[in-house]
Structure formats: C-alpha cells, structure tokens
Design an enzyme around this catalytic site. Structure first.
Site, PDB file in Angstrom:
ATOM      1  CD  GLU A 196      -2.967  -1.046   0.144  1.00 12.90           C
ATOM      2  OE1 GLU A 196      -3.073  -0.003  -0.516  1.00 12.90           O
ATOM      3  OE2 GLU A 196      -3.672  -2.059  -0.045  1.00 12.90           O
TER       4      GLU A 196
ATOM      5  NE  ARG B 228     -16.976  -4.180   1.338  1.00  8.80           N
ATOM      6  CZ  ARG B 228     -17.197  -5.469   1.631  1.00  8.80           C
ATOM      7  NH1 ARG B 228     -18.373  -6.009   1.482  1.00  8.80           N
ATOM      8  NH2 ARG B 228     -16.201  -6.236   2.070  1.00  8.80           N
TER       9      ARG B 228
ATOM     10  CB  CYS C 161      -6.806  -2.950   6.173  1.00  8.59           C
ATOM     11  SG  CYS C 161      -6.905  -4.727   6.491  1.00  8.59           S
TER      12      CYS C 161
ATOM     13  CG  HIS D  31      -4.816  -5.033   1.693  1.00 10.35           C
ATOM     14  ND1 HIS D  31      -5.022  -3.671   1.649  1.00 10.35           N
ATOM     15  CD2 HIS D  31      -5.688  -5.509   2.636  1.00 10.35           C
ATOM     16  CE1 HIS D  31      -5.960  -3.346   2.537  1.00 10.35           C
ATOM     17  NE2 HIS D  31      -6.379  -4.431   3.147  1.00 10.35           N
TER      18      HIS D  31
HETATM   19  N1  PCA Z   1      -8.824  -6.961   5.930  1.00 10.34           N
HETATM   20  C1  PCA Z   1      -9.775  -5.905   6.213  1.00 10.34           C
HETATM   21  C2  PCA Z   1      -9.726  -5.728   7.699  1.00 10.34           C
HETATM   22  C3  PCA Z   1      -9.060  -6.950   8.236  1.00 10.34           C
HETATM   23  C4  PCA Z   1      -8.466  -7.596   7.066  1.00 10.34           C
HETATM   24  O1  PCA Z   1      -7.719  -8.575   7.099  1.00 10.34           O
HETATM   25  C5  PCA Z   1      -9.500  -4.634   5.418  1.00 10.34           C
HETATM   26  O2  PCA Z   1      -8.950  -4.724   4.306  1.00 10.34           O
HETATM   27  O3  PCA Z   1      -9.834  -3.540   5.881  1.00 10.34           O
END
Ligand code: PCA
Length: 214
Positions: free
Chosen positions: A80, A90, A143, A167
């Site tokens: 990111e 959401r 996240c 991610h």
């Molecule tokens: N993904 C979510 C929150 C926890 C996770 O593993 C997100 O992308 O916000």
C-alpha cells in the site's frame, strides 16, 4: 539484525481464517536472515485494533512495522502507498461497529504515505517469482484504520521507525466456492519475507512505473 514487527488480523466477514495472520505465523516460524521478527494478531475492530498495535509496538520497539491484512479478490500481494484519515465501513467490524465518514484522528493530516520503499519491495517480490503490485488505496475499513493509526503513531512518537501495509489475497481454501483469485499461504509468507528484508535493507525507494489510472 533489524527489529521488525509484523501484524496480521483475525478472521472477519464470516471467514474462519485470515490469510494475513496465517502468513505472519509462517514467517515467524521461519524468519529470513538479518531480521528479528515480533508478531501480533490484531482484532478486526475499529479502535481495539489500534490499541493492540500500540501495545505491540511498545513491546517490540521495532525499527520497521509491517501490518498485513486480507484483500479478498486481489490477485497480487499489494504494497500500500497511502493511508487516509477516514473510517467508512462497508460492513460491520467484528464488534458490530460500522462507522461512516469519521476521522481516525481528529485534526490529523488527510493522509500518510508508507515510509517503507514500496516499489523496491514490489520489484523484489516479483524477482522472487511471486505476484505483487503497488496499491493506491488500502480501502476505508479496519486495514486503512490500522495503517493510518500506525503511520500517525510513528510520525508523532517514533520518527526513527518506518512503517507500511501489505494486503494479501485469499488462500485457495477460501475460494473453493468462489471464482476468485487466491495465493497459497506459503507463497504469501515468502512475499512477506522478501518485503521485510527489502524494507529492512533500504530506506530509499527505486524509480519504477507502478501507478494506475484508477
Ligand atoms: N482486511 C480488512 C480488515 C481486516 C483484514 O484482514 C480490510 O482490508 O480492511
């Protein structure tokens, strides 16, 4: 040795696993050379996740913090670029809270950039034969909340430490009934090792194309 704190999340949205925590555990069991790894599992809960992160940072006194979360549907391990100062959920978090358009830090800056070399990390993961890309948005759920909170913590209290967010895709076991991309935990864990080593080894990023039109 570089002290690295690596965090993952507990499962959310009805899943019984979260590949971010599975991969973090795999890295901790077999860390790369030159890196001392501490780990923490964060709850997928606004506020509580940042409390847990703050506790883990205080305990580990890390030089680099890499937080990891699941982004189901993405085909690549994504590093990111930026965290934004907004919670806009959401779906409800694991405590049932669903904030809409609320600042994470009142009067905080609109955004923070990652302070790990994101394009060097992506290049290194690709070099290792695994799919990776820069991501221009960490979303507006827990996240991004953790990423923004991390960068605010480092900026205000630990300026020598550097931080970023990754991610990761679903695992194959999570998509047996979906037409969605996935990556085995072993591959995700290897990508995290490469990103950690890259972040520990250099502060300057490389100049490489990694933008997006949307
Ligand atoms: N993904 C979510 C929150 C926890 C996770 O593993 C997100 O992308 O916000």
């Amino acid at each position: 040795m570089t002290r690295v704190l690596l965090t993952g999340f507990d499962p959310f949205e009805g899943s019984d696993v979260n590949p971010s925590w599975q991969a973090v555990q795999a890295v901790a069991a077999d860390p790369p050379p030159g890196v001392e790894v501490a780990t923490a599992e964060l709850p997928c809960v606004f506020g509580d996740a940042l409390d847990a992160l703050r506790t883990a940072v205080a305990a580990a006194d890390p030089e680099v913090v890499l937080c990891v979360g699941q982004a189901g549907g993405r085909p690549d391990v994504t590093v990111e670029r930026v965290a934004i100062n907004v919670d806009d959920a959401r779906i409800p978090d694991n405590s049932g809270a669903q904030p809409v358009d609320e600042p994470i830090v009142a009067d905080g800056p609109a955004a923070y950039f990652a302070t790990i070399p994101i394009k060097a990390a992506v290049a290194a993961v690709r070099e290792a034969g695994l799919p990776a890309a820069v991501s221009q948005t960490a979303g507006t759920f827990v996240c991004n909340h953790v990423f923004y909170g991390l960068m605010h913590l480092l900026a205000t209290e630990r300026p020598a430490a550097r931080g970023g967010f990754v991610h990761v895709p679903y695992t194959p076991a999570q998509v047996t009934d979906k037409s969605a991309p996935s990556l085995p935990v072993t591959a995700t864990a290897e990508a995290l090792r490469v990103i950690m080593v890259t972040a520990a080894g250099r502060t300057e990023d490389i100049k490489a194309v990694g933008g997006a039109t949307h």
